[in-house]
Design a protein around this motif. Sequence first.
Motif, PDB file in Angstrom:
ATOM      1  N   PHE A 168       0.806  -1.214   0.000  1.00  0.00           N
ATOM      2  CA  PHE A 168       0.000   0.000   0.000  1.00  0.00           C
ATOM      3  C   PHE A 168       0.839   1.264   0.000  1.00  0.00           C
ATOM      4  O   PHE A 168       0.293   2.371  -0.055  1.00  0.00           O
ATOM      5  CB  PHE A 168      -0.974   0.010   1.184  1.00  0.00           C
ATOM      6  CG  PHE A 168      -0.331  -0.044   2.550  1.00  0.00           C
ATOM      7  CD1 PHE A 168       0.041   1.116   3.203  1.00  0.00           C
ATOM      8  CD2 PHE A 168      -0.127  -1.261   3.187  1.00  0.00           C
ATOM      9  CE1 PHE A 168       0.625   1.068   4.472  1.00  0.00           C
ATOM     10  CE2 PHE A 168       0.443  -1.322   4.456  1.00  0.00           C
ATOM     11  CZ  PHE A 168       0.825  -0.150   5.098  1.00  0.00           C
ATOM     12  N   ASP A 169       2.160   1.161   0.073  1.00  0.00           N
ATOM     13  CA  ASP A 169       2.994   2.363  -0.033  1.00  0.00           C
ATOM     14  C   ASP A 169       3.164   2.733  -1.496  1.00  0.00           C
ATOM     15  O   ASP A 169       2.826   1.958  -2.404  1.00  0.00           O
ATOM     16  CB  ASP A 169       4.354   2.129   0.621  1.00  0.00           C
ATOM     17  CG  ASP A 169       5.204   1.108  -0.141  1.00  0.00           C
ATOM     18  OD1 ASP A 169       4.641   0.061  -0.551  1.00  0.00           O
ATOM     19  OD2 ASP A 169       6.404   1.345  -0.336  1.00  0.00           O
ATOM     20  N   THR A 170       3.661   3.942  -1.743  1.00  0.00           N
ATOM     21  CA  THR A 170       3.834   4.414  -3.113  1.00  0.00           C
ATOM     22  C   THR A 170       5.256   4.916  -3.332  1.00  0.00           C
ATOM     23  O   THR A 170       6.007   5.155  -2.379  1.00  0.00           O
ATOM     24  CB  THR A 170       2.879   5.576  -3.439  1.00  0.00           C
ATOM     25  OG1 THR A 170       3.271   6.733  -2.683  1.00  0.00           O
ATOM     26  CG2 THR A 170       1.443   5.234  -3.128  1.00  0.00           C
ATOM     27  N   SER A 171       5.572   5.092  -4.588  1.00  0.00           N
ATOM     28  CA  SER A 171       6.769   5.836  -4.950  1.00  0.00           C
ATOM     29  C   SER A 171       6.484   7.313  -4.725  1.00  0.00           C
ATOM     30  O   SER A 171       5.339   7.727  -4.509  1.00  0.00           O
ATOM     31  CB  SER A 171       7.130   5.563  -6.410  1.00  0.00           C
ATOM     32  OG  SER A 171       8.261   6.304  -6.790  1.00  0.00           O
ATOM     33  N   ILE A 172       7.506   8.135  -4.790  1.00  0.00           N
ATOM     34  CA  ILE A 172       7.320   9.567  -4.601  1.00  0.00           C
ATOM     35  C   ILE A 172       6.555  10.151  -5.784  1.00  0.00           C
ATOM     36  O   ILE A 172       6.738   9.751  -6.929  1.00  0.00           O
ATOM     37  CB  ILE A 172       8.688  10.275  -4.430  1.00  0.00           C
ATOM     38  CG1 ILE A 172       8.481  11.753  -4.082  1.00  0.00           C
ATOM     39  CG2 ILE A 172       9.554  10.114  -5.660  1.00  0.00           C
ATOM     40  CD1 ILE A 172       9.771  12.445  -3.711  1.00  0.00           C
ATOM     41  N   GLY A 173       5.632  11.061  -5.504  1.00  0.00           N
ATOM     42  CA  GLY A 173       4.944  11.793  -6.560  1.00  0.00           C
ATOM     43  C   GLY A 173       3.750  11.115  -7.178  1.00  0.00           C
ATOM     44  O   GLY A 173       3.338  11.489  -8.271  1.00  0.00           O
ATOM     45  N   THR A 174       3.167  10.116  -6.521  1.00  0.00           N
ATOM     46  CA  THR A 174       2.041   9.409  -7.113  1.00  0.00           C
ATOM     47  C   THR A 174       1.094   8.912  -6.033  1.00  0.00           C
ATOM     48  O   THR A 174       1.509   8.635  -4.903  1.00  0.00           O
ATOM     49  CB  THR A 174       2.523   8.214  -7.960  1.00  0.00           C
ATOM     50  OG1 THR A 174       1.392   7.531  -8.500  1.00  0.00           O
ATOM     51  CG2 THR A 174       3.349   7.245  -7.121  1.00  0.00           C
ATOM     52  N   ARG A 175      -0.191   8.815  -6.386  1.00  0.00           N
ATOM     53  CA  ARG A 175      -1.170   8.214  -5.485  1.00  0.00           C
ATOM     54  C   ARG A 175      -1.165   6.691  -5.584  1.00  0.00           C
ATOM     55  O   ARG A 175      -1.739   6.007  -4.740  1.00  0.00           O
ATOM     56  CB  ARG A 175      -2.576   8.738  -5.817  1.00  0.00           C
ATOM     57  CG  ARG A 175      -2.745  10.232  -5.631  1.00  0.00           C
ATOM     58  CD  ARG A 175      -4.167  10.654  -5.977  1.00  0.00           C
ATOM     59  NE  ARG A 175      -4.313  12.100  -5.971  1.00  0.00           N
ATOM     60  CZ  ARG A 175      -4.601  12.820  -4.892  1.00  0.00           C
ATOM     61  NH1 ARG A 175      -4.794  12.205  -3.748  1.00  0.00           N
ATOM     62  NH2 ARG A 175      -4.723  14.127  -4.965  1.00  0.00           N
ATOM     63  N   GLY A 176      -0.563   6.154  -6.654  1.00  0.00           N
ATOM     64  CA  GLY A 176      -0.410   4.711  -6.772  1.00  0.00           C
ATOM     65  C   GLY A 176      -1.715   3.952  -6.902  1.00  0.00           C
ATOM     66  O   GLY A 176      -1.862   2.865  -6.338  1.00  0.00           O
ATOM     67  N   ALA A 177      -2.657   4.483  -7.684  1.00  0.00           N
ATOM     68  CA  ALA A 177      -3.928   3.777  -7.852  1.00  0.00           C
ATOM     69  C   ALA A 177      -3.720   2.420  -8.511  1.00  0.00           C
ATOM     70  O   ALA A 177      -4.343   1.425  -8.136  1.00  0.00           O
ATOM     71  CB  ALA A 177      -4.887   4.631  -8.680  1.00  0.00           C
ATOM     72  N   GLY A 178      -2.850   2.383  -9.510  1.00  0.00           N
ATOM     73  CA  GLY A 178      -2.537   1.106 -10.141  1.00  0.00           C
ATOM     74  C   GLY A 178      -1.510   0.333  -9.343  1.00  0.00           C
ATOM     75  O   GLY A 178      -1.712  -0.831  -8.997  1.00  0.00           O
ATOM     76  N   ASP A 179      -0.389   0.973  -9.044  1.00  0.00           N
ATOM     77  CA  ASP A 179       0.728   0.370  -8.326  1.00  0.00           C
ATOM     78  C   ASP A 179       0.752   0.885  -6.888  1.00  0.00           C
ATOM     79  O   ASP A 179       1.309   1.930  -6.617  1.00  0.00           O
ATOM     80  CB  ASP A 179       2.036   0.737  -9.033  1.00  0.00           C
ATOM     81  CG  ASP A 179       3.263   0.182  -8.347  1.00  0.00           C
ATOM     82  OD1 ASP A 179       3.137  -0.817  -7.619  1.00  0.00           O
ATOM     83  OD2 ASP A 179       4.348   0.764  -8.520  1.00  0.00           O
ATOM     84  N   ASP A 180       0.136   0.192  -5.928  1.00  0.00           N
ATOM     85  CA  ASP A 180      -0.373  -1.160  -6.088  1.00  0.00           C
ATOM     86  C   ASP A 180      -1.753  -1.248  -5.445  1.00  0.00           C
ATOM     87  O   ASP A 180      -2.165  -2.293  -4.997  1.00  0.00           O
ATOM     88  CB  ASP A 180       0.612  -2.133  -5.441  1.00  0.00           C
ATOM     89  CG  ASP A 180       0.411  -3.586  -5.802  1.00  0.00           C
ATOM     90  OD1 ASP A 180      -0.097  -3.854  -6.895  1.00  0.00           O
ATOM     91  OD2 ASP A 180       0.749  -4.448  -4.977  1.00  0.00           O
ATOM     92  N   LEU A 181      -2.461  -0.084  -5.415  1.00  0.00           N
ATOM     93  CA  LEU A 181      -3.780  -0.079  -4.787  1.00  0.00           C
ATOM     94  C   LEU A 181      -4.763  -0.958  -5.546  1.00  0.00           C
ATOM     95  O   LEU A 181      -5.713  -1.481  -4.949  1.00  0.00           O
ATOM     96  CB  LEU A 181      -4.318   1.348  -4.696  1.00  0.00           C
ATOM     97  CG  LEU A 181      -3.654   2.263  -3.655  1.00  0.00           C
ATOM     98  CD1 LEU A 181      -4.389   3.593  -3.572  1.00  0.00           C
ATOM     99  CD2 LEU A 181      -3.590   1.602  -2.287  1.00  0.00           C
ATOM    100  N   SER A 182      -4.561  -1.121  -6.857  1.00  0.00           N
ATOM    101  CA  SER A 182      -5.455  -2.014  -7.600  1.00  0.00           C
ATOM    102  C   SER A 182      -5.438  -3.409  -6.996  1.00  0.00           C
ATOM    103  O   SER A 182      -6.488  -4.056  -6.844  1.00  0.00           O
ATOM    104  CB  SER A 182      -5.043  -2.063  -9.077  1.00  0.00           C
ATOM    105  OG  SER A 182      -3.695  -2.511  -9.214  1.00  0.00           O
ATOM    106  N   GLN A 183      -4.262  -3.875  -6.594  1.00  0.00           N
ATOM    107  CA  GLN A 183      -4.151  -5.212  -6.007  1.00  0.00           C
ATOM    108  C   GLN A 183      -4.567  -5.214  -4.537  1.00  0.00           C
ATOM    109  O   GLN A 183      -5.134  -6.207  -4.050  1.00  0.00           O
ATOM    110  CB  GLN A 183      -2.709  -5.723  -6.148  1.00  0.00           C
ATOM    111  CG  GLN A 183      -2.180  -5.738  -7.578  1.00  0.00           C
ATOM    112  CD  GLN A 183      -2.808  -6.842  -8.427  1.00  0.00           C
ATOM    113  OE1 GLN A 183      -3.870  -7.367  -8.102  1.00  0.00           O
ATOM    114  NE2 GLN A 183      -2.160  -7.194  -9.516  1.00  0.00           N
ATOM    115  N   VAL A 184      -4.314  -4.107  -3.824  1.00  0.00           N
ATOM    116  CA  VAL A 184      -4.779  -4.005  -2.436  1.00  0.00           C
ATOM    117  C   VAL A 184      -6.297  -4.080  -2.394  1.00  0.00           C
ATOM    118  O   VAL A 184      -6.892  -4.783  -1.559  1.00  0.00           O
ATOM    119  CB  VAL A 184      -4.278  -2.698  -1.796  1.00  0.00           C
ATOM    120  CG1 VAL A 184      -4.956  -2.457  -0.448  1.00  0.00           C
ATOM    121  CG2 VAL A 184      -2.768  -2.735  -1.616  1.00  0.00           C
TER     122      VAL A 184
END
Length: 911
Positions: A176-192
């Motif tokens: 559920f963490d992200t890289s800097i500068g993104t909400r991470g909807a695909g990587d990896d919230l889609s799988q969460v």
Amino acid sequence: MFRARGKKAKAVETHKDVTRVIRENKIKSRSSLATWLFLVLLFASSIVVVFVADKMQSEYFNEDNESPDGFNRTYAVKSMEHIKQLSAIGVRMIGSLQNEKVARDYLVQSLLAIRANSNSSMLVEVATQQTSGRFDTDFLGGLKNVYSNVTNVLCRISPRADKMSRAHSLLLNSHFDTSIGTRGAGDDLSQVGVMLGLAELVASGRHSMSHALLFLFNGAEESNWLAAHGFIVNSSPISYETPSREAEEFTNWADSVKAVINLEAIGSGGRELLTRTTSKASPLINAYKVATKYPRGNVIADEIFRSKIFPGETDLSVFRDFGKIPGLDIIFVENGYGYHAAEDKLERLKEYNLGREGKHLYRLCMNLANTKDLATLQKLNGTEHNKNDDVFFDFLGVHLFWYSADFAFFLNIGVAASMLLWILDKRGSLFLLRHVGNAMVRFIVIIFASVVIGVVMMSWSPLSWYSDPQHAMLLFLPPALASALLVHSMANSASSSILGGAAFLSIGQAAMTLLGIRSAYVVMLWTFPLVVVVYSIDVGSMFSRKLSRLKFLHGSDFNVSFFLLFTVCCLPPVLYWVEVMRTVLAIFLPVMGRCGMILKPDVFISAIVGFFVAILTLIPCSALGGLRSSPKQTRLIGLVLLLFTGYQVIVSKEKSPYSRERPKRLFVQHVERRSLSTLSSSSSSSSSSSSSSSFLDSGLWINGMDTLALQPLRRLGVKEWEEAKAHPCRGLACNLPWFFPLSDELQGGWLLPAKAPPISESRKLKVTVTKETGSSQGRKFSLSLDGPSHMALIIHDPNHQISAWNLNTLSTDAGSNEVATRRKDSSYFIYFASGLAAPSTGLHPWRIWVEVRGEAAVHVAAFGHYLLFDNNGETDLSGCSFSEEASNFASLLPHYLKPICFYDVLYNFTL
């Protein structure tokens, strides 16, 4: 009179000759027309079938979504809602409040709600974990990872009546963490989101289970897979969010894990792809085949991972290498332009993609949770994960083929040898040598023609196709097609040309197999149908006169039977290769915007396109050989294609490489550089300390993430940018604070003058170096770093002076303290990441000691990265609003240039 009769007879014979020639020409013309029609229909129908099949299989969930006891639309909607809520939190970097508190609490509360609504027959346990440790990896040339207090959220679901079911568990992992500068909807919230929906469905108790399912939501994947390592290796206790009396036994959850399914994303949709397996994963692959209506996976992705062509790893590597656990990687791979960027947002996700994957995963989990195979799975030994193992690939999503490496070896070598022996028997060795050479030349010429355009584009208008992927095909496909048609039509005999191509592919297939390349199956798909057809005809001709008169690949007769048999030989491999080409380009085109300066993207993509055209045309287009009208037609078609290519090259100069949806990535680091004073030793005390530092300079360090580097900035009319020069690389790591060791990939960066970043003195990185006495191994130094959640050390040790160290004296967790993982430049890159800071100081402590042999100086660079300093990631994805200089820089950029800003303090010193 006799003379007249002779003239008349001669005239009749001449007339017969002319008639025969005319008839032969008509036959050849009909053959030519039939051949062209065959080729057009073959390739056009294959393209249509591939794209229609992909669309149908991607969206089938819309038509099959109301199953009352499966992952239906209700759960897909709930998964999307979880993604929406987590995405709204903003950027979730390790160490940020959003990651360590807000997202963690949301996951815990969601799991507790699932528990509250679960079936009474199911035991749902919810826990959290804070873990610390260290480990080595060969990622990016060698890293040493050190971490402290990273977060895991866990949920274990098992039958309440069967305590022993918890002795063996299947682990599902996402982050559920992200890289800097993104909400991470695909990587990896889609799988969460899918995992949360899946947990709710499993907890409803609609199907029985013999083994437990363990859901791991880890909070530190983007910082080099730290949380996965902490869970599977370390013995850090878990904190139960549910009554612990329900789990009197099997309290070490990691020990019960028998297999892992790792869920990742490098894109925002498409069909999920099985990309990697480990050794001893046969039961998992079999279960995947049964559970998935339209399976999709191939070993090519695994080969790319192992080859290190592009740096990239997943948590599966940690589970495999350190936990010795077999498993699978299942990844969303398409639409990767938003990967690790602000464009990775909720709007790019499709509900049917989540629903389809959830449906497949539920079936897969239920299969494995009720099979004895899970309980009997053995740990991997120390070397098994490096062995070339099973081969797997799907055919248009209809069926997943899977077989062992041993079977693959005998199959590939057997098919290749059968093809070569048949040609030797029918045509002889001289024929084989001559036509294999011809086929190799044709193959190279086709690739070369496409690469020439790639080289031209690198100097004319690099990356002009990045914002419009179809333009890449319009640039690189026509020259490859033109050269393919020309070289194949120049052959004197179609059958000889076809057999030469088959022999060339057979030799390549055998060579790949002997080199241990598992993806040799992609070549075998061409040779296997040919072997089956020619040997079937030979065997059948012993019993049938009709078959004995069938001279397939013995001459140049283009009758109905030829085209029917040729279609049987060509259609399956053409369908497969068109699908592989579509998938490969869908993955690699977005990667070209973040691969640095070493790779030349136009040349790379043109080579890929040329290679696929060469493979796709080598056998089918060989049918053009020996046709009377073929050279004229191909010259005309080739000329049209080349003129079209020229037009595309010219107009590409006016095309922008970037757009709002596919922007250029910029890293903007606001840097303060300092020097730590030289140490002085003391014999009168146990140690002497020297921690005073002096300010050197500061500035905005800017890097472009693709081959154009910072050229687009020079065209924006800003005088300072027009005159900016690349910062020279001098000193250790160019005297710059690298987040990752990418000095080879990222070149030509600027260091623009600027005031020091506005980091308060109380939160600024503090480095203290102490020289201790009494060490029997040489000089011993203690390093104390107190700073942000992300820090790093680069230690240059060309003389192998470092004899021992402890890279985290504050942690007692298991981890390697071996002095290893030296990089090619004789340095060590030690990466540190931490969860929430100490409440009293707001800083993250890091303590190290190092023993050094000899008296020569060892140079060290220490730096801290301040990411989302004000914890304002929910409103400022770029992070550029913190400092005036970074904000002013970002305000001058057009919408197609997207900066990601963070702030650094760097110290240089010697030991």
